[in-house]
Design an enzyme around this catalytic site. Structure first.
Site, short mmCIF file in Angstrom:
data_model
loop_
_atom_site.label_atom_id
_atom_site.label_comp_id
_atom_site.label_asym_id
_atom_site.label_seq_id
_atom_site.Cartn_x
_atom_site.Cartn_y
_atom_site.Cartn_z
N ASP A 138 0.86 -1.19 0.00
CA ASP A 138 0.00 0.00 0.00
C ASP A 138 0.90 1.24 0.00
O ASP A 138 1.71 1.43 0.90
CB ASP A 138 -0.89 -0.03 1.26
CG ASP A 138 -1.95 1.07 1.22
OD1 ASP A 138 -1.93 1.88 0.28
OD2 ASP A 138 -2.79 1.09 2.13
N ASP B 13 -3.24 2.36 -5.81
CA ASP B 13 -2.09 2.35 -4.90
C ASP B 13 -2.01 1.13 -3.98
O ASP B 13 -1.36 1.17 -2.95
CB ASP B 13 -2.08 3.65 -4.06
CG ASP B 13 -3.31 3.76 -3.18
OD1 ASP B 13 -4.24 2.97 -3.37
OD2 ASP B 13 -3.33 4.62 -2.29
N GLU B 14 -2.72 0.08 -4.35
CA GLU B 14 -2.68 -1.12 -3.51
C GLU B 14 -2.60 -2.40 -4.35
O GLU B 14 -3.26 -2.50 -5.38
CB GLU B 14 -3.96 -1.22 -2.66
CG GLU B 14 -3.93 -0.44 -1.37
CD GLU B 14 -5.26 -0.57 -0.65
OE1 GLU B 14 -5.44 -1.56 0.07
OE2 GLU B 14 -6.11 0.31 -0.83
#
Lengths: 361, 390
Positions: free
Chosen positions: B8, B107-108
């Site tokens: 993350d 973003d993960e």
């Protein structure tokens, strides 16, 4: 006073007329069919305002009357009628339909409320119904289905610009054209489903018929049937200009085998992107289909080939549809590049052309 | 043993902005779609740097409120294409580690790793992201997907937390129930009212009670609370059946030109969306929602598969025209396409020529922003919507 009609005749007539009775409409009268008795004939008419068809049956009667009855119930009763004859009697705004032991009394609506079927006026040509049906059947699978921005693609184009009638159908991705020797010099685009029904009925009821090109509508007529179809609005694409004059790679393959291979390959590709890949090497054609996470299919058969090797992909169903338009034992496949349309036609006769746009993979 | 590694990015958009513009490093910043211009009415802070977060600035906050909390806050415009670039690069790197990757969001990521020291892999990932892009990420490692995500939260920012099965009872003693992704404030409140505060409490509550409180999901959450996490990774995006874009207007309108103008923005975005997945579509529909919340839709099949903005907009215009006059004020406008294909058959008759101005337009917009050059149509949309076609 009743009139007697043979059940079989009536069934045949109703089948033809019912194709023009709408399934859904905002005008309730259109759920009815118009029955007109006079001069020894019973004339049955149905319309959905897009097309209309009248069918005449000879009857023994000096009677004359006109009325409209709900098409669905009338036709269903006739189909299930117990005897071989059906009697019609018009009494006090009701139609009494009886056959053997059974009788059905139907409410009617006034014939004056029914739209009048006007006679189409325009240039008239006499044509062979058999040839017309053959041409319609050859191309009809290639029209587009569904609500289109360009409705002409839902139709079969009757092209008389070159003196002989050519019938063309396309959905914009594939095209089939059937050239006939029928002498027709007018053109019109007619909805494929409707025209297919009409040509079937015409071919069932006589060898020749008249075709009349009117303003925004086309009429068909023989002794039994009179049909009017509204033409589809819009400009039919310039189809002649997309047919390639020359091709680089020329292939001849057995048609039945090719169709079987496509059927086998479609097993996989229809679950994914409908694509089949065709590869033409010296003396061989390889048909393959590839579905990620499922598997792949390939089949190689010998073919006659002239010109450079080529690989191309297309929608298998489009190929099947254009192949279904002719009966020759061998198919000619003409190719230029993987971006040019694939030309498909009978190997040993003229008069039919299929085109399939290749797929971008 | 199978481990799930959750990666993350820390304050992703803000970190990226700080990486591109080192002057912003160490300062409280808020990333917004459009911090200067038209967006005043509806645009919100999309992401805040850790410095800003310390003042209480949160993603989704209106800029006014954010500035009240943090007067030094620097609002900077977003650079979505750069975020995408970092995302793609990271994904490519992760693919060298494992075949099983869930590309969870911008973003993960979740990756499945079979092997002994997953912590070393986690450190490698952190090092890679720092070296390549100058930003930090946090890594959580656990036997299950949700557990890994929870572990990541424990170590944020720039941390690495590895929960082995034997660690889990220990951490669960103090972790609140809201640590489970999916248990939000409402569910947490409900559980607290019934004396369930920590994950350990949840684990020891009879299943029937949990089910009564949380419904069918209760059982699933309780399993997580017992350290049993069978949540599968979603490795492949299912193929797209339809793509839609819609927006609620600031004021409702009866004016077809306004709907058309808004439609133009939506069509541009839709076209872009199709281009991104390298696909074209053939059927288009538009839908309008009226003041009384009733809706109306209208669709048509095009002559060819397309992702061309002009072609889509032309169809939008025709469909919109067929819905005029509107029975009531239009409060939201949407456009969508179906019959989406990556492999498609082009038209026999029509060739779509791409707009010759497109490269120039894109160049100008990339440099000066979308608003720097707009179709005259959009003048009508100005007061109604702040949406920006990226």
């Amino acid at each position: 006073m009743e009139i007697i009609v043979a059940k079989e005749d009536l069934i045949q007539a109703l089948e033809a007329v019912l194709k023009h009775v709408p399934k859904k409409t905002t005008q309730p009268i259109l759920y009815n069919i118009l029955l007109e008795v006079g001069d020894g004939t019973l004339k049955i008419t149905g319309t959905d305002m897009r097309s209309a068809l009248s069918y005449k049956i000879a009857v023994q009667s000096s009677e004359s009357f006109a009325t409209t009855v709900p098409a669905k119930y009338f036709a269903e009763f006739v189909k299930k009628a117990p005897a071989s004859d059906v009697a019609l009697d018009f009494v006090k705004n009701h139609l009494l339909v009886s056959s053997g032991t059974a009788s059905l009394k139907l409410s009617t609506m006034a014939p004056s409320e029914y739209p009048t079927l006007e006679v189409v006026e325009g240039t008239t040509f006499s044509i062979s119904t058999g040839k017309l049906k053959e041409a319609v059947d050859a191309v009809k699978k290639n029209v587009s289905k569904g609500e289109l921005r360009n409705p002409v693609l839902e139709g079969i184009y009757f092209d008389g610009t070159e003196g002989k009638l050519a019938l063309v159908a396309t959905d914009g991705h594939r095209l089939a054209a059937k050239y006939t020797d029928l002498e027709v010099t007018e053109s019109a685009c007619l909805p494929a489903d409707v025209i297919s029904d009409i040509t079937d009925t015409l071919a069932d009821t006589g060898d020749t018929a008249y075709i009349v090109f009117g303003e925004g509508e086309v009429g068909f007529e023989n002794e039994t049937v009179y049909a009017v179809v509204r033409t589809l609005e819009g400009q039919f694409p310039a189809w002649r200009s997309v047919i390639p004059k020359t091709v680089e790679t020329k292939v001849v393959a057995p048609k039945a085998l090719f169709e079987q291979i496509l059927d086998r390959a479609s097993m996989l590709s229809k679950t994914y992107d409908d694509a089949v890949r065709l590869a033409f090497d010296d003396g061989a054609m390889t048909v393959s289909a590839d579905v990620p996470d499922l598997g792949s299919y390939a089949e190689t058969v010998p073919v006659e080939k002239e010109g450079p090797d080529l690989k191309i992909a297309c929608n298998y169903a489009y190929l099947q549809d254009v192949l279904s338009g002719f009966k020759d034992e061998s198919v000619f496949i003409g190719l230029t590049s993987s971006l040019h349309p694939i030309l498909v036609k009978p190997a040993s006769e003229e008069g039919y052309i299929g085109l399939v746009m290749p797929m971008k993979l | 043993m199978k481990w799930i590694i959750h990666v993350d990015m820390d304050a992703f958009f803000a970190s990226c902005e700080q990486a591109i513009n080192p002057k912003l490093k160490g300062k409280p910043i808020g990333v917004m779609a459009d911090p200067y211009g038209r967006g005043k009415k509806r645009s919100v802070v999309a992401a805040a740097s850790y410095e800003a977060k310390r003042c209480g600035v949160k993603a989704g906050m209106p800029p006014k409120q954010a500035l009240e909390l943090c007067p030094n806050l620097i609002l900077v415009p977003a650079h979505p294409s750069y975020y995408g670039y970092v995302h793609r690069g990271t994904l490519k790197y992760l693919k060298t580690i494992s075949q099983e990757i869930e590309d969870y969001s911008i973003d993960e990521f979740f990756i499945a790793y079979y092997g002994k020291s997953p912590d070393r892999v986690g450190k490698d990932i952190e090092a890679f992201v720092k070296k390549e892009y100058g930003i930090t990420c946090s890594v959580g490692i656990a036997p299950g997907k949700l557990l890994a995500k929870m572990a990541t939260e424990e170590g944020k920012p720039d941390g690495l937390v590895w929960w082995k099965p034997e660690d889990i009872p220990g951490v669960y003693r103090y972790l609140p129930v809201s640590a489970i992704p999916g248990i939000g404030s409402n569910r947490e409140k409900l559980l607290n009212q019934n004396g369930i505060y920590t994950l350990e409490d949840l684990a020891y509550t009879p299943t029937s009670v949990v089910k009564n409180l949380l419904g069918i999901l209760g059982e699933y959450y309780q399993k997580i609370a017992c350290g049993v996490d069978e949540t599968p990774l979603v490795l492949e995006e299912p193929p797209l059946k339809s793509i839609t874009r819609s927006v609620t207007l600031d004021y409702s309108t009866h004016n077809p030109l306004v709907v058309e103008a808004v439609g133009r923005l939506l069509c541009a975005s839709l076209s872009k969306g199709l281009e991104e997945i390298d696909a074209k579509a053939k059927e288009i529909f538009i839908f309008l929602r009226y003041d009384d919340m009733s809706g109306e839709a209208n669709g048509v099949k095009l002559e060819l598969y397309t992702n061309n903005e002009e072609t889509i907009f032309r169809a939008f215009r025709e469909l919109n025209a067929s819905m005029v006059p509107y029975p009531q004020g239009v409060r939201s406008v949407g456009v969508g396409m179906t019959d989406i294909r990556q492999h498609y058959t082009p038209s026999l008759f029509y060739r779509e020529r791409p707009n010759p101005l497109k490269p120039v337009l894109e160049h100008i917009r990339q440099r000066y922003g979308y608003d720097s050059i707009i179709p005259a149509h959009l003048l009508f949309a100005k007061h109604y919507t702040p949406i920006i076609a990226e």
